[in-house]
Design a protein around this motif. Structure first.
Motif, mmCIF file in Angstrom:
data_model
loop_
_atom_site.group_PDB
_atom_site.id
_atom_site.type_symbol
_atom_site.label_atom_id
_atom_site.label_comp_id
_atom_site.label_asym_id
_atom_site.label_seq_id
_atom_site.Cartn_x
_atom_site.Cartn_y
_atom_site.Cartn_z
ATOM 1 N N UNK A 46 0.830 -1.208 0.000
ATOM 2 C CA UNK A 46 0.000 0.000 0.000
ATOM 3 C C UNK A 46 0.864 1.258 0.000
ATOM 4 N N UNK A 47 1.901 1.259 0.817
ATOM 5 C CA UNK A 47 2.806 2.411 0.872
ATOM 6 C C UNK A 47 3.530 2.573 -0.461
ATOM 7 N N UNK A 48 4.013 1.470 -1.020
ATOM 8 C CA UNK A 48 4.699 1.532 -2.315
ATOM 9 C C UNK A 48 3.749 2.036 -3.398
ATOM 10 N N UNK A 49 2.507 1.606 -3.364
ATOM 11 C CA UNK A 49 1.517 2.062 -4.347
ATOM 12 C C UNK A 49 1.241 3.547 -4.229
ATOM 13 N N UNK A 50 1.197 4.050 -2.991
ATOM 14 C CA UNK A 50 0.968 5.483 -2.783
ATOM 15 C C UNK A 50 2.130 6.302 -3.337
ATOM 16 N N UNK A 51 3.361 5.869 -3.068
ATOM 17 C CA UNK A 51 4.520 6.606 -3.556
ATOM 18 C C UNK A 51 4.676 6.485 -5.070
ATOM 19 N N UNK A 52 4.206 5.401 -5.657
ATOM 20 C CA UNK A 52 4.335 5.199 -7.103
ATOM 21 C C UNK A 52 3.462 6.175 -7.879
ATOM 22 N N UNK A 53 2.457 6.792 -7.221
ATOM 23 C CA UNK A 53 1.549 7.696 -7.908
ATOM 24 C C UNK A 53 2.079 9.121 -8.006
ATOM 25 N N UNK A 54 3.183 9.412 -7.335
ATOM 26 C CA UNK A 54 3.772 10.747 -7.422
ATOM 27 C C UNK A 54 4.560 10.841 -8.726
ATOM 28 N N UNK A 55 4.184 11.764 -9.616
ATOM 29 C CA UNK A 55 4.918 11.861 -10.885
ATOM 30 C C UNK A 55 6.320 12.421 -10.645
ATOM 31 N N UNK A 56 7.245 12.097 -11.519
ATOM 32 C CA UNK A 56 8.584 12.683 -11.375
ATOM 33 C C UNK A 56 8.531 14.181 -11.692
ATOM 34 N N UNK B 287 7.840 19.772 -3.741
ATOM 35 C CA UNK B 287 6.955 18.740 -3.201
ATOM 36 C C UNK B 287 5.729 18.659 -4.104
ATOM 37 N N UNK B 288 5.361 17.451 -4.485
ATOM 38 C CA UNK B 288 4.174 17.253 -5.319
ATOM 39 C C UNK B 288 2.940 17.398 -4.441
ATOM 40 N N UNK B 289 2.039 18.340 -4.813
ATOM 41 C CA UNK B 289 0.820 18.581 -4.039
ATOM 42 C C UNK B 289 -0.380 17.817 -4.591
ATOM 43 N N UNK B 290 -0.328 17.433 -5.851
ATOM 44 C CA UNK B 290 -1.446 16.714 -6.446
ATOM 45 C C UNK B 290 -1.635 17.140 -7.894
#
Length: 189
Positions: free
Chosen positions: A9-19, A110-113
């Protein structure tokens, strides 16, 4: 097993942050600026050259009840700026004291969304943007860039020296159509 699920779950959350995307280095567009502390609004055409650390602005400035028209050239490598009154052609030369601040997603951002400017529910009525922000040694910033192409859409900056400044960009095209916009007129000496 619970630890594995939590890790996934944590890995999936971090994978959604674009570079962090790379903004085009040379572009032109239109600009709307607001500086509330000065009661200033500015409508302008901007030419931006990150490689040369320079930009040129042709603007209508509304400060309080006053409207003025100027051309401004900012040559950060030379630490020189020029402000030409579009009506009188009088030129004021000044020293740039602030370093060049690229219009880009900073390295420490920092990626905000992500969000749609306009609407995602009507075909062709919106553009997906990524929202980034953070701090620099000179203040806080936030901005939005298109998710495709990393074209700047908004740029907001708060510093102790300049206060709050907000820029909105539109009609952006890549490249510089006339490189002479960065050359001061002869009357600027």
């Amino acid at each position: 097993m619970k630890i594995l699920i939590l890790a996934l779950c944590i890995a999936g959350a971090f994978a959604q942050v674009p570079p962090r995307c790379i903004t085009p280095l040379a572009w032109e567009g239109r600009l709307f600026e607001v500086e509330p502390s000065r009661r200033l609004e500015r409508f302008a055409k901007i030419s931006y050259d990150a490689n040369g650390e320079r930009f040129a602005i042709r603007e209508e400035v509304i400060e309080g009840e006053t409207r003025e028209y100027y051309e401004e050239i900012f040559l950060h490598r030379e630490k020189l700026g020029y402000r030409i009154n579009a009506k009188t052609r009088q030129c004021t030369r000044f020293t740039l004291t602030e370093p060049f601040r690229p219009i880009e997603v900073p390295l420490n951002a920092t990626f905000y969304g992500e969000a749609y400017v306009g609407s995602s529910s009507v075909a062709g009525a919106g553009v997906l943007v990524n929202l980034w922000g953070g701090e620099t040694t000179r203040g806080r910033y936030s901005g939005s860039w298109t998710s495709v192409g990393c074209v700047p859409v908004t740029d907001s900056y708060i510093s102790t020296t300049s206060g709050f400044i907000h820029w909105t960009f539109f009609d952006v095209t890549l490249g510089i159509s006339d490189p002479n916009v960065f050359i001061p007129p002869t009357q600027c000496g």
